[in-house]
Design a protein around this motif. Structure first.
Motif, PDB file in Angstrom:
ATOM      1  N   ILE A  26      17.905 -15.992 -50.203  1.00 33.05           N
ATOM      2  CA  ILE A  26      18.745 -16.550 -51.271  1.00 33.05           C
ATOM      3  C   ILE A  26      18.459 -18.043 -51.251  1.00 33.05           C
ATOM      4  CG2 ILE A  26      21.108 -16.866 -52.109  1.00 33.05           C
ATOM      5  CD1 ILE A  26      21.794 -14.341 -50.367  1.00 33.05           C
ATOM      6  N   THR A  27      17.517 -18.479 -52.054  1.00 31.64           N
ATOM      7  CA  THR A  27      17.107 -19.883 -51.994  1.00 31.64           C
ATOM      8  C   THR A  27      17.485 -20.605 -53.278  1.00 31.64           C
ATOM      9  OG1 THR A  27      14.926 -19.199 -52.704  1.00 31.64           O
ATOM     10  CG2 THR A  27      15.199 -19.604 -50.364  1.00 31.64           C
ATOM     11  N   MET A  28      18.137 -21.726 -53.124  1.00 41.79           N
ATOM     12  CA  MET A  28      18.543 -22.521 -54.281  1.00 41.79           C
ATOM     13  C   MET A  28      18.064 -23.955 -54.108  1.00 41.79           C
ATOM     14  SD  MET A  28      22.370 -21.029 -54.648  1.00 41.79           S
ATOM     15  CE  MET A  28      22.703 -21.672 -56.280  1.00 41.79           C
ATOM     16  N   GLU A  29      17.271 -24.204 -53.087  1.00 42.19           N
ATOM     17  CA  GLU A  29      16.873 -25.571 -52.769  1.00 42.19           C
ATOM     18  C   GLU A  29      16.065 -26.234 -53.872  1.00 42.19           C
ATOM     19  OE1 GLU A  29      18.085 -27.207 -50.541  1.00 42.19           O
ATOM     20  OE2 GLU A  29      18.332 -26.133 -48.670  1.00 42.19           O
ATOM     21  N   GLN A  30      15.332 -25.445 -54.651  1.00 43.33           N
ATOM     22  CA  GLN A  30      14.476 -26.047 -55.685  1.00 43.33           C
ATOM     23  C   GLN A  30      15.270 -26.862 -56.692  1.00 43.33           C
ATOM     24  OE1 GLN A  30      11.267 -26.042 -55.304  1.00 43.33           O
ATOM     25  NE2 GLN A  30      11.582 -24.780 -53.509  1.00 43.33           N
ATOM     26  N   SER A  31      16.541 -26.459 -56.899  1.00 48.66           N
ATOM     27  CA  SER A  31      17.323 -27.146 -57.924  1.00 48.66           C
ATOM     28  C   SER A  31      18.041 -28.375 -57.371  1.00 48.66           C
ATOM     29  CB  SER A  31      18.358 -26.177 -58.507  1.00 48.66           C
ATOM     30  OG  SER A  31      19.221 -25.776 -57.475  1.00 48.66           O
ATOM     31  N   SER A  32      17.926 -28.588 -56.074  1.00 55.30           N
ATOM     32  CA  SER A  32      18.655 -29.705 -55.492  1.00 55.30           C
ATOM     33  C   SER A  32      17.911 -31.021 -55.661  1.00 55.30           C
ATOM     34  CB  SER A  32      18.869 -29.418 -53.997  1.00 55.30           C
ATOM     35  OG  SER A  32      19.185 -30.605 -53.340  1.00 55.30           O
ATOM     36  N   ASP A  33      18.598 -32.018 -56.191  1.00 58.29           N
ATOM     37  CA  ASP A  33      17.990 -33.338 -56.357  1.00 58.29           C
ATOM     38  C   ASP A  33      17.601 -33.920 -55.011  1.00 58.29           C
ATOM     39  OD1 ASP A  33      18.341 -33.171 -58.989  1.00 58.29           O
ATOM     40  OD2 ASP A  33      20.094 -34.503 -59.089  1.00 58.29           O
ATOM     41  N   LEU A  34      18.422 -33.647 -53.996  1.00 56.78           N
ATOM     42  CA  LEU A  34      18.160 -34.203 -52.670  1.00 56.78           C
ATOM     43  C   LEU A  34      16.864 -33.664 -52.099  1.00 56.78           C
ATOM     44  CD1 LEU A  34      21.660 -34.198 -51.018  1.00 56.78           C
ATOM     45  CD2 LEU A  34      20.248 -36.164 -51.573  1.00 56.78           C
ATOM     46  N   VAL A  35      16.627 -32.375 -52.322  1.00 60.31           N
ATOM     47  CA  VAL A  35      15.382 -31.788 -51.824  1.00 60.31           C
ATOM     48  C   VAL A  35      14.205 -32.398 -52.572  1.00 60.31           C
ATOM     49  CG1 VAL A  35      14.048 -29.673 -51.688  1.00 60.31           C
ATOM     50  CG2 VAL A  35      16.426 -29.686 -51.001  1.00 60.31           C
ATOM     51  N   ALA A  36      14.385 -32.584 -53.873  1.00 62.70           N
ATOM     52  CA  ALA A  36      13.313 -33.206 -54.671  1.00 62.70           C
ATOM     53  C   ALA A  36      13.020 -34.598 -54.138  1.00 62.70           C
ATOM     54  CB  ALA A  36      13.739 -33.275 -56.127  1.00 62.70           C
ATOM     55  N   MET A  37      14.071 -35.299 -53.765  1.00 62.56           N
ATOM     56  CA  MET A  37      13.889 -36.649 -53.231  1.00 62.56           C
ATOM     57  C   MET A  37      13.167 -36.583 -51.884  1.00 62.56           C
ATOM     58  SD  MET A  37      16.845 -39.313 -52.364  1.00 62.56           S
ATOM     59  CE  MET A  37      16.515 -40.750 -51.394  1.00 62.56           C
ATOM     60  N   GLY A  38      13.558 -35.597 -51.067  1.00 60.01           N
ATOM     61  CA  GLY A  38      12.909 -35.416 -49.778  1.00 60.01           C
ATOM     62  C   GLY A  38      11.421 -35.174 -49.946  1.00 60.01           C
ATOM     63  N   LYS A  39      11.073 -34.375 -50.956  1.00 59.66           N
ATOM     64  CA  LYS A  39       9.660 -34.089 -51.203  1.00 59.66           C
ATOM     65  C   LYS A  39       8.927 -35.346 -51.627  1.00 59.66           C
ATOM     66  CE  LYS A  39       9.834 -29.218 -52.035  1.00 59.66           C
ATOM     67  NZ  LYS A  39      10.364 -28.273 -52.985  1.00 59.66           N
ATOM     68  N   LEU A  40       9.621 -36.166 -52.413  1.00 58.60           N
ATOM     69  CA  LEU A  40       9.026 -37.417 -52.865  1.00 58.60           C
ATOM     70  C   LEU A  40       8.729 -38.320 -51.674  1.00 58.60           C
ATOM     71  CD1 LEU A  40       8.331 -38.805 -55.553  1.00 58.60           C
ATOM     72  CD2 LEU A  40      10.512 -39.998 -55.390  1.00 58.60           C
ATOM     73  N   VAL A  41       9.680 -38.407 -50.752  1.00 56.75           N
ATOM     74  CA  VAL A  41       9.477 -39.203 -49.533  1.00 56.75           C
ATOM     75  C   VAL A  41       8.256 -38.662 -48.803  1.00 56.75           C
ATOM     76  CG1 VAL A  41      10.406 -39.709 -47.240  1.00 56.75           C
ATOM     77  CG2 VAL A  41      11.895 -39.842 -49.240  1.00 56.75           C
ATOM     78  N   ASP A  42       8.219 -37.348 -48.699  1.00 57.79           N
ATOM     79  CA  ASP A  42       7.153 -36.686 -47.967  1.00 57.79           C
ATOM     80  C   ASP A  42       5.786 -36.993 -48.598  1.00 57.79           C
ATOM     81  OD1 ASP A  42       6.206 -34.988 -46.033  1.00 57.79           O
ATOM     82  OD2 ASP A  42       6.122 -33.313 -47.419  1.00 57.79           O
ATOM     83  N   GLU A  43       5.735 -36.991 -49.922  1.00 55.65           N
ATOM     84  CA  GLU A  43       4.457 -37.139 -50.596  1.00 55.65           C
ATOM     85  C   GLU A  43       3.963 -38.586 -50.641  1.00 55.65           C
ATOM     86  OE1 GLU A  43       5.182 -35.276 -54.316  1.00 55.65           O
ATOM     87  OE2 GLU A  43       5.293 -33.310 -53.372  1.00 55.65           O
ATOM     88  N   THR A  44       4.855 -39.526 -50.508  1.00 54.78           N
ATOM     89  CA  THR A  44       4.438 -40.902 -50.727  1.00 54.78           C
ATOM     90  C   THR A  44       4.373 -41.765 -49.471  1.00 54.78           C
ATOM     91  OG1 THR A  44       6.719 -41.478 -51.187  1.00 54.78           O
ATOM     92  CG2 THR A  44       5.337 -40.996 -53.084  1.00 54.78           C
ATOM     93  N   SER A  45       5.051 -41.372 -48.413  1.00 52.21           N
ATOM     94  CA  SER A  45       5.232 -42.311 -47.317  1.00 52.21           C
ATOM     95  C   SER A  45       4.101 -42.357 -46.302  1.00 52.21           C
ATOM     96  CB  SER A  45       6.526 -41.990 -46.580  1.00 52.21           C
ATOM     97  OG  SER A  45       7.580 -42.031 -47.479  1.00 52.21           O
TER      98      SER A  45
END
Ligand code: SF4
Length: 163
Positions: A26-45
């Protein structure tokens, strides 16, 4: 039985109900802004380091420096205990594969901070217990109780738990 992943160890410390949702797909993480932000940190840092190394399909390391130091990138220190245990678990798994990791490092690029994490002897016993607990949670027919903490408001499962 499902393989115990680093994310499961992390959720075990954050919320056992969240862990149950996750292991039951039961995954709902894709819709979370925080997870999106986490991915952004991951991709850029840390673009020049080796990134997202998947080992044995159950641990996904943010990056690994010369096979000696594991880095895990996090955006905040709010759930630091969970992050530490996730990292200790990665060190433990690699140790069992014959890779001697010196230490883990929790990186908080947004805070410009980092913290060293070591796997102690007592941690290994605790990890065995945690793995057993997680196996029991996986077998539960219904989710554990809500934790009713402030982190719930930012959790991807908030609507499922409270609305
Ligand atoms: S909203 Fe709270 S109780 Fe529900 S899964 Fe998330 S952290 Fe757990």
């Amino acid at each position: 039985m499902k393989k115990i992943t680093g994310v499961m160890i992390y959720y075990y410390f954050v919320c056992k109900r969240k862990l149950w949702f996750f292991v039951n797909d039961i995954t709902m993480e894709q819709s979370s802004d925080l997870v999106a932000m986490g991915k952004l940190v991951d991709e850029t840092s840390y673009s020049r380091e080796k990134k997202n190394i998947l080992i044995d399909e159950n641990i996904n390391i943010d990056f690994l420096k010369e096979w000696k130091v594991i880095h895990e990138v996090k955006k905040s220190r709010k759930i630091e205990e969970a992050s530490k245990w996730q990292l200790k678990y990665y060190i433990w798994i690699l140790k069992h594969k014959g890779v001697a990791i010196e230490k883990g490092v929790l990186d908080y690029p947004l805070l410009r901070k980092r913290e060293n994490v070591f796997l102690l002897e007592e941690d290994e016993k605790r990890l065995e217990e945690i793995r057993k607990d997680i196996e029991e949670i996986i077998l539960l027919k219904s989710p554990p109780q809500r934790i009713k903490k402030s982190i719930c408001r930012k959790c991807a499962y908030y609507e499922l738990c409270y609305i």
